[in-house]
Scaffold this motif. Structure first.
Motif, PDB file in Angstrom:
ATOM      1  N   ARG A  17       0.723  -1.141  -0.099  1.00 12.79           N
ATOM      2  CA  ARG A  17       0.120  -0.285  -0.022  1.00 12.79           C
ATOM      3  C   ARG A  17       0.842   1.271  -0.131  1.00 12.79           C
ATOM      4  NH1 ARG A  17      -3.653  -1.662   3.203  1.00 12.79           N
ATOM      5  NH2 ARG A  17      -2.450  -1.517   4.838  1.00 12.79           N
ATOM      6  N   ALA A  18       2.012   1.298   1.053  1.00 13.30           N
ATOM      7  CA  ALA A  18       2.744   2.440   0.830  1.00 13.30           C
ATOM      8  C   ALA A  18       3.393   2.743  -0.302  1.00 13.30           C
ATOM      9  CB  ALA A  18       3.850   2.304   2.067  1.00 13.30           C
ATOM     10  N   ARG A  19       4.074   1.516  -1.008  1.00 14.80           N
ATOM     11  CA  ARG A  19       4.802   1.636  -2.335  1.00 14.80           C
ATOM     12  C   ARG A  19       3.652   2.338  -3.351  1.00 14.80           C
ATOM     13  NH1 ARG A  19       4.663  -1.486  -6.577  1.00 14.80           N
ATOM     14  NH2 ARG A  19       3.658  -3.381  -5.450  1.00 14.80           N
ATOM     15  N   LEU A  20       2.752   1.652  -3.483  1.00 15.55           N
ATOM     16  CA  LEU A  20       1.626   2.238  -4.436  1.00 15.55           C
ATOM     17  C   LEU A  20       1.192   3.457  -4.154  1.00 15.55           C
ATOM     18  CD1 LEU A  20      -0.370  -0.993  -4.782  1.00 15.55           C
ATOM     19  CD2 LEU A  20       1.159  -0.301  -6.510  1.00 15.55           C
ATOM     20  N   GLU A  21       1.042   4.040  -3.075  1.00 14.62           N
ATOM     21  CA  GLU A  21       0.714   5.464  -2.736  1.00 14.62           C
ATOM     22  C   GLU A  21       1.677   6.514  -3.183  1.00 14.62           C
ATOM     23  OE1 GLU A  21      -0.124   5.583   1.716  1.00 14.62           O
ATOM     24  OE2 GLU A  21      -2.131   4.717   1.413  1.00 14.62           O
ATOM     25  N   ARG A  22       2.882   5.808  -3.209  1.00 14.86           N
ATOM     26  CA  ARG A  22       4.154   6.753  -3.668  1.00 14.86           C
ATOM     27  C   ARG A  22       4.272   6.576  -5.289  1.00 14.86           C
ATOM     28  NH1 ARG A  22       4.323   5.584   1.469  1.00 14.86           N
ATOM     29  NH2 ARG A  22       5.633   7.079   2.663  1.00 14.86           N
ATOM     30  N   GLY A  23       3.313   5.780  -5.839  1.00 14.43           N
ATOM     31  CA  GLY A  23       3.727   5.927  -7.279  1.00 14.43           C
ATOM     32  C   GLY A  23       4.918   4.798  -7.819  1.00 14.43           C
ATOM     33  N   MET A  24       5.387   3.925  -6.858  1.00 20.07           N
ATOM     34  CA  MET A  24       6.625   3.369  -7.104  1.00 20.07           C
ATOM     35  C   MET A  24       6.153   2.033  -7.461  1.00 20.07           C
ATOM     36  SD  MET A  24       8.836   4.258  -3.631  1.00 20.07           S
ATOM     37  CE  MET A  24      10.409   3.623  -4.217  1.00 20.07           C
ATOM     38  N   THR A  25       7.157   1.258  -8.310  1.00 16.01           N
ATOM     39  CA  THR A  25       7.074  -0.014  -8.764  1.00 16.01           C
ATOM     40  C   THR A  25       7.872  -0.971  -7.822  1.00 16.01           C
ATOM     41  OG1 THR A  25       9.054  -0.041 -10.249  1.00 16.01           O
ATOM     42  CG2 THR A  25       6.892   0.593 -11.313  1.00 16.01           C
ATOM     43  N   GLU A  32      15.680   1.681  -4.568  1.00 11.42           N
ATOM     44  CA  GLU A  32      15.896   2.708  -3.577  1.00 11.42           C
ATOM     45  C   GLU A  32      16.261   2.056  -2.067  1.00 11.42           C
ATOM     46  OE1 GLU A  32      15.809   5.969  -3.868  1.00 11.42           O
ATOM     47  OE2 GLU A  32      15.757   5.540  -6.080  1.00 11.42           O
ATOM     48  N   SER A  33      15.975   0.678  -1.872  1.00 10.23           N
ATOM     49  CA  SER A  33      16.382   0.140  -0.567  1.00 10.23           C
ATOM     50  C   SER A  33      17.440  -0.827  -0.688  1.00 10.23           C
ATOM     51  CB  SER A  33      15.037  -0.663  -0.173  1.00 10.23           C
ATOM     52  OG  SER A  33      14.659  -1.386  -1.213  1.00 10.23           O
ATOM     53  N   GLY A  34      18.065  -1.037  -1.968  1.00 10.60           N
ATOM     54  CA  GLY A  34      19.124  -1.989  -1.965  1.00 10.60           C
ATOM     55  C   GLY A  34      18.784  -3.594  -2.088  1.00 10.60           C
ATOM     56  N   LEU A  35      17.451  -3.560  -2.052  1.00 15.58           N
ATOM     57  CA  LEU A  35      16.957  -5.089  -2.074  1.00 15.58           C
ATOM     58  C   LEU A  35      16.756  -5.596  -3.745  1.00 15.58           C
ATOM     59  CD1 LEU A  35      14.282  -4.720   0.458  1.00 15.58           C
ATOM     60  CD2 LEU A  35      16.539  -5.803   0.809  1.00 15.58           C
ATOM     61  N   THR A  36      16.593  -6.941  -3.929  1.00 11.50           N
ATOM     62  CA  THR A  36      15.950  -7.437  -5.206  1.00 11.50           C
ATOM     63  C   THR A  36      14.382  -7.163  -5.347  1.00 11.50           C
ATOM     64  OG1 THR A  36      15.743  -9.672  -4.476  1.00 11.50           O
ATOM     65  CG2 THR A  36      18.011  -8.957  -5.103  1.00 11.50           C
ATOM     66  N   HIS A  60      13.924   3.664   4.494  1.00  8.49           N
ATOM     67  CA  HIS A  60      14.532   4.493   3.656  1.00  8.49           C
ATOM     68  C   HIS A  60      14.196   4.524   2.173  1.00  8.49           C
ATOM     69  CE1 HIS A  60      18.169   6.930   2.362  1.00  8.49           C
ATOM     70  NE2 HIS A  60      18.158   6.041   1.421  1.00  8.49           N
ATOM     71  N   GLY A  61      14.063   3.411   1.487  1.00  3.87           N
ATOM     72  CA  GLY A  61      13.741   3.401   0.213  1.00  3.87           C
ATOM     73  C   GLY A  61      12.224   4.175   0.040  1.00  3.87           C
ATOM     74  N   LEU A  62      11.389   3.974   0.834  1.00  4.99           N
ATOM     75  CA  LEU A  62       9.954   4.512   0.771  1.00  4.99           C
ATOM     76  C   LEU A  62      10.134   6.105   1.265  1.00  4.99           C
ATOM     77  CD1 LEU A  62       7.872   1.557   2.013  1.00  4.99           C
ATOM     78  CD2 LEU A  62       7.761   2.600  -0.275  1.00  4.99           C
ATOM     79  N   GLY A  63      11.072   6.399   2.245  1.00  3.76           N
ATOM     80  CA  GLY A  63      10.923   7.665   2.784  1.00  3.76           C
ATOM     81  C   GLY A  63       9.927   7.751   3.716  1.00  3.76           C
ATOM     82  N   PRO A  66       8.298   4.598  10.449  1.00  2.00           N
ATOM     83  CA  PRO A  66       8.102   3.198  10.775  1.00  2.00           C
ATOM     84  C   PRO A  66       6.604   2.945  11.263  1.00  2.00           C
ATOM     85  CG  PRO A  66       9.940   3.857  12.255  1.00  2.00           C
ATOM     86  CD  PRO A  66       9.312   5.137  11.149  1.00  2.00           C
ATOM     87  N   GLU A  67       5.818   3.921  11.691  1.00  2.68           N
ATOM     88  CA  GLU A  67       4.235   3.833  11.859  1.00  2.68           C
ATOM     89  C   GLU A  67       3.589   3.345  10.620  1.00  2.68           C
ATOM     90  OE1 GLU A  67       5.609   7.171  12.778  1.00  2.68           O
ATOM     91  OE2 GLU A  67       6.608   5.871  14.177  1.00  2.68           O
ATOM     92  N   GLU A  68       4.208   3.716   9.462  1.00  5.69           N
ATOM     93  CA  GLU A  68       3.570   3.641   8.286  1.00  5.69           C
ATOM     94  C   GLU A  68       3.418   1.983   7.737  1.00  5.69           C
ATOM     95  OE1 GLU A  68       3.153   5.275   3.752  1.00  5.69           O
ATOM     96  OE2 GLU A  68       4.628   6.018   5.035  1.00  5.69           O
TER      97      GLU A  68
END
Length: 92
Positions: A17-25, A32-36, A60-63, A66-68
């Motif tokens: 949900r947080a990723r999509l709210e930011r328009g991120m794939t 951005e987070s250094g993961l695969t 960090h990758g999402l900006g 933690p609560e989110e």
């Protein structure tokens, strides 16, 4: 569903949900987070538990705060122990 698995699943839903709210794939978040991308997908589907370091990288990758990602992870209390007590004896 095991209680731990329910938490992992809910966390993955929060992450998606947080990723999509930011328009991120998933690829954006992975970069951005250094993961695969595979790791991000597994976390979102609830098939991979994460460690604290991975949580920090995702935040960090999402900006994000933690609560989110950790919101709505509360579970109903477990069944009380026989006798109605939640306390475990220390054996003393």
């Amino acid at each position: 569903m095991r209680r731990d698995q329910e938490l992992v699943t809910r966390f993955g839903q929060n992450l998606r949900r947080a990723r999509l709210e930011r328009g991120m794939t998933q690829a954006d978040l992975a970069r951005e987070s250094g993961l695969t991308v595979t790791d991000v997908g597994r976390i979102e589907r609830g098939t991979r538990e994460i460690r604290l370091g991975t949580l920090a990288r995702l935040l960090h990758g999402l900006g994000a705060a933690p609560e989110e990602l950790l919101s709505a992870l509360r579970l109903p209390p477990e069944e009380p122990c026989p006798g109605g007590s939640f306390w475990l004896s220390s054996g003393r």
